[in-house]
Design a protein around this motif. Structure first.
Motif, PDB file in Angstrom:
ATOM      1  N   PRO A   1       4.491 -26.020  -2.739  1.00 23.82           N
ATOM      2  CA  PRO A   1       3.125 -26.303  -2.275  1.00 23.82           C
ATOM      3  C   PRO A   1       2.095 -25.647  -3.187  1.00 23.82           C
ATOM      4  O   PRO A   1       2.422 -24.751  -3.964  1.00 23.82           O
ATOM      5  N   GLY A   2       0.852 -26.078  -3.058  1.00 23.36           N
ATOM      6  CA  GLY A   2      -0.228 -25.441  -3.795  1.00 23.36           C
ATOM      7  C   GLY A   2      -0.437 -24.019  -3.295  1.00 23.36           C
ATOM      8  O   GLY A   2       0.088 -23.622  -2.256  1.00 23.36           O
ATOM      9  N   LEU A   3      -1.204 -23.260  -4.055  1.00 18.53           N
ATOM     10  CA  LEU A   3      -1.470 -21.863  -3.716  1.00 18.53           C
ATOM     11  C   LEU A   3      -2.962 -21.642  -3.552  1.00 18.53           C
ATOM     12  O   LEU A   3      -3.734 -21.947  -4.458  1.00 18.53           O
ATOM     13  N   LEU A   4      -3.354 -21.117  -2.398  1.00 17.82           N
ATOM     14  CA  LEU A   4      -4.725 -20.675  -2.204  1.00 17.82           C
ATOM     15  C   LEU A   4      -4.707 -19.171  -2.412  1.00 17.82           C
ATOM     16  O   LEU A   4      -4.044 -18.441  -1.681  1.00 17.82           O
ATOM     17  N   ILE A   5      -5.389 -18.721  -3.454  1.00 15.47           N
ATOM     18  CA  ILE A   5      -5.359 -17.314  -3.848  1.00 15.47           C
ATOM     19  C   ILE A   5      -6.657 -16.658  -3.384  1.00 15.47           C
ATOM     20  O   ILE A   5      -7.746 -17.094  -3.751  1.00 15.47           O
ATOM     21  N   TYR A   6      -6.517 -15.631  -2.561  1.00 11.89           N
ATOM     22  CA  TYR A   6      -7.665 -14.964  -1.945  1.00 11.89           C
ATOM     23  C   TYR A   6      -7.620 -13.465  -2.237  1.00 11.89           C
ATOM     24  O   TYR A   6      -6.592 -12.922  -2.605  1.00 11.89           O
ATOM     25  N   ASP A   7      -8.741 -12.797  -2.036  1.00 15.20           N
ATOM     26  CA  ASP A   7      -8.866 -11.362  -2.252  1.00 15.20           C
ATOM     27  C   ASP A   7      -8.425 -10.635  -0.978  1.00 15.20           C
ATOM     28  O   ASP A   7      -9.139 -10.633   0.022  1.00 15.20           O
ATOM     29  N   ALA A   8      -7.252 -10.025  -0.999  1.00 19.19           N
ATOM     30  CA  ALA A   8      -6.691  -9.363   0.180  1.00 19.19           C
ATOM     31  C   ALA A   8      -7.382  -8.040   0.502  1.00 19.19           C
ATOM     32  O   ALA A   8      -7.069  -7.422   1.516  1.00 19.19           O
TER      33      ALA A   8
ATOM     34  N   PRO B   1      -2.202 -13.314  -1.908  1.00 12.08           N
ATOM     35  CA  PRO B   1      -3.263 -12.404  -2.363  1.00 12.08           C
ATOM     36  C   PRO B   1      -3.408 -12.421  -3.884  1.00 12.08           C
ATOM     37  O   PRO B   1      -2.423 -12.504  -4.623  1.00 12.08           O
ATOM     38  N   TYR B   2      -4.646 -12.321  -4.328  1.00  7.63           N
ATOM     39  CA  TYR B   2      -4.956 -12.253  -5.761  1.00  7.63           C
ATOM     40  C   TYR B   2      -4.242 -11.067  -6.407  1.00  7.63           C
ATOM     41  O   TYR B   2      -3.852 -11.121  -7.568  1.00  7.63           O
ATOM     42  N   GLU B   3      -4.065 -10.029  -5.617  1.00  8.31           N
ATOM     43  CA  GLU B   3      -3.498  -8.787  -6.136  1.00  8.31           C
ATOM     44  C   GLU B   3      -1.984  -8.862  -6.341  1.00  8.31           C
ATOM     45  O   GLU B   3      -1.386  -7.900  -6.782  1.00  8.31           O
ATOM     46  N   SER B   4      -1.364  -9.988  -6.044  1.00  5.16           N
ATOM     47  CA  SER B   4       0.096 -10.128  -6.155  1.00  5.16           C
ATOM     48  C   SER B   4       0.522 -10.580  -7.553  1.00  5.16           C
ATOM     49  O   SER B   4      -0.256 -11.197  -8.291  1.00  5.16           O
ATOM     50  N   ARG B   5       1.751 -10.287  -7.869  1.00  3.20           N
ATOM     51  CA  ARG B   5       2.330 -10.726  -9.148  1.00  3.20           C
ATOM     52  C   ARG B   5       2.376 -12.255  -9.205  1.00  3.20           C
ATOM     53  O   ARG B   5       2.172 -12.860 -10.259  1.00  3.20           O
ATOM     54  N   GLU B   6       2.634 -12.900  -8.065  1.00  2.00           N
ATOM     55  CA  GLU B   6       2.686 -14.361  -8.018  1.00  2.00           C
ATOM     56  C   GLU B   6       1.342 -14.971  -8.409  1.00  2.00           C
ATOM     57  O   GLU B   6       1.280 -15.959  -9.139  1.00  2.00           O
ATOM     58  N   ALA B   7       0.249 -14.387  -7.934  1.00  2.00           N
ATOM     59  CA  ALA B   7      -1.088 -14.885  -8.301  1.00  2.00           C
ATOM     60  C   ALA B   7      -1.340 -14.681  -9.793  1.00  2.00           C
ATOM     61  O   ALA B   7      -1.895 -15.558 -10.459  1.00  2.00           O
ATOM     62  N   MET B   8      -0.925 -13.538 -10.301  1.00  2.00           N
ATOM     63  CA  MET B   8      -1.095 -13.256 -11.728  1.00  2.00           C
ATOM     64  C   MET B   8      -0.373 -14.318 -12.561  1.00  2.00           C
ATOM     65  O   MET B   8      -0.926 -14.850 -13.526  1.00  2.00           O
ATOM     66  N   THR B   9       0.827 -14.642 -12.155  1.00  2.00           N
ATOM     67  CA  THR B   9       1.607 -15.661 -12.866  1.00  2.00           C
ATOM     68  C   THR B   9       0.967 -17.035 -12.722  1.00  2.00           C
ATOM     69  O   THR B   9       0.836 -17.773 -13.698  1.00  2.00           O
ATOM     70  N   ALA B  10       0.557 -17.377 -11.508  1.00  4.61           N
ATOM     71  CA  ALA B  10      -0.016 -18.700 -11.249  1.00  4.61           C
ATOM     72  C   ALA B  10      -1.315 -18.925 -12.013  1.00  4.61           C
ATOM     73  O   ALA B  10      -1.565 -20.017 -12.507  1.00  4.61           O
TER      74      ALA B  10
ATOM     75  N   GLY C   1      -2.312 -17.263 -14.779  1.00  2.00           N
ATOM     76  CA  GLY C   1      -2.144 -17.130 -16.228  1.00  2.00           C
ATOM     77  C   GLY C   1      -3.344 -16.480 -16.887  1.00  2.00           C
ATOM     78  O   GLY C   1      -3.767 -15.395 -16.498  1.00  2.00           O
ATOM     79  N   GLU C   2      -3.936 -17.154 -17.856  1.00  2.00           N
ATOM     80  CA  GLU C   2      -5.065 -16.606 -18.613  1.00  2.00           C
ATOM     81  C   GLU C   2      -6.316 -16.391 -17.769  1.00  2.00           C
ATOM     82  O   GLU C   2      -7.202 -15.636 -18.152  1.00  2.00           O
ATOM     83  N   ARG C   3      -6.412 -17.037 -16.631  1.00  2.16           N
ATOM     84  CA  ARG C   3      -7.585 -16.877 -15.758  1.00  2.16           C
ATOM     85  C   ARG C   3      -7.554 -15.549 -14.997  1.00  2.16           C
ATOM     86  O   ARG C   3      -8.569 -15.121 -14.478  1.00  2.16           O
ATOM     87  N   TYR C   4      -6.384 -14.950 -14.897  1.00  4.64           N
ATOM     88  CA  TYR C   4      -6.252 -13.714 -14.125  1.00  4.64           C
ATOM     89  C   TYR C   4      -6.918 -12.559 -14.866  1.00  4.64           C
ATOM     90  O   TYR C   4      -6.752 -12.398 -16.068  1.00  4.64           O
ATOM     91  N   ARG C   5      -7.682 -11.760 -14.119  1.00  5.38           N
ATOM     92  CA  ARG C   5      -8.312 -10.551 -14.651  1.00  5.38           C
ATOM     93  C   ARG C   5      -7.977  -9.400 -13.711  1.00  5.38           C
ATOM     94  O   ARG C   5      -8.050  -9.573 -12.488  1.00  5.38           O
ATOM     95  N   PRO C   6      -7.644  -8.231 -14.229  1.00  7.50           N
ATOM     96  CA  PRO C   6      -7.388  -7.080 -13.346  1.00  7.50           C
ATOM     97  C   PRO C   6      -8.626  -6.748 -12.522  1.00  7.50           C
ATOM     98  O   PRO C   6      -9.750  -7.023 -12.924  1.00  7.50           O
ATOM     99  N   GLY C   7      -8.401  -6.167 -11.361  1.00  9.72           N
ATOM    100  CA  GLY C   7      -9.504  -5.792 -10.484  1.00  9.72           C
ATOM    101  C   GLY C   7      -9.788  -6.882  -9.477  1.00  9.72           C
ATOM    102  O   GLY C   7      -9.071  -7.880  -9.396  1.00  9.72           O
ATOM    103  N   PRO C   8     -10.847  -6.700  -8.706  1.00  5.10           N
ATOM    104  CA  PRO C   8     -11.187  -7.684  -7.674  1.00  5.10           C
ATOM    105  C   PRO C   8     -11.537  -9.036  -8.301  1.00  5.10           C
ATOM    106  O   PRO C   8     -12.224  -9.093  -9.322  1.00  5.10           O
ATOM    107  N   PRO C   9     -11.088 -10.120  -7.684  1.00  2.23           N
ATOM    108  CA  PRO C   9     -11.436 -11.447  -8.216  1.00  2.23           C
ATOM    109  C   PRO C   9     -12.894 -11.765  -7.935  1.00  2.23           C
ATOM    110  O   PRO C   9     -13.486 -11.244  -6.989  1.00  2.23           O
ATOM    111  N   SER C  10     -13.467 -12.614  -8.747  1.00  2.60           N
ATOM    112  CA  SER C  10     -14.861 -13.000  -8.531  1.00  2.60           C
ATOM    113  C   SER C  10     -14.970 -14.165  -7.553  1.00  2.60           C
ATOM    114  O   SER C  10     -16.059 -14.465  -7.082  1.00  2.60           O
TER     115      SER C  10
END
Length: 132
Positions: free
Chosen positions: A10-17, A45-54, A56-65
């Motif tokens: 399924p798709g992933l909705l990535i949120y700030d936990a 959660p954005y803070e998860s390794r899965e979100a980081m992988t999903a 890719g280059e869009r991921y930035r450390p810290g709180p998501p915008s």
């Protein structure tokens, strides 16, 4: 595709936990049936390794915008566009979806989303998230 997602999932909705507003929005979507077994989306959660992988280059450390929606094909929607597929299942959502079809209303809603997203911790506070 923009990122390495298995198209059979399924798709992933990535949120700030860590954001109280974001966690509250997640709860509302869950009560509406989003992310249940058989749903076309999972919330992570954005803070998860899965979100980081999903992301890719869009991921930035810290709180998501903003929030992100990653489709099974790897395309990424962000901000207001990440939530638009779910608006119809919310109370009053069908009317809101209709209003957002009008360009100026959609632009205003996008501006409002960005304004709140930048100030969400000051307005709504944070939560102590426990992540896998």
């Amino acid at each position: 595709p923009d990122c390495p997602i298995d198209p059979r999932l399924p798709g992933l909705l990535i949120y700030d936990a860590n954001c109280r507003l974001c966690v509250g929005a997640k709860s509302v979507l869950e009560r509406a049936g989003i992310s249940e077994n058989g749903s076309s989306v999972r919330m992570i959660p954005y803070e998860s390794r899965e979100a980081m992988t999903a992301l890719g280059e869009r991921y930035r450390p810290g709180p998501p915008s903003m929030a992100y929606l990653v489709s099974p094909t790897g395309s990424v929607s962000q901000g207001l566009d990440a939530f638009l597929p779910f608006v119809s299942v919310l109370p009053g959502g069908r009317g809101l979806r209709w209003l957002l079809r009008w360009g100026p209303m959609r632009a205003l809603a996008g501006w409002g989303y960005r304004l709140v997203a930048r100030r969400r911790y000051r307005i709504f506070g944070s939560v102590n998230a426990t992540l896998p």
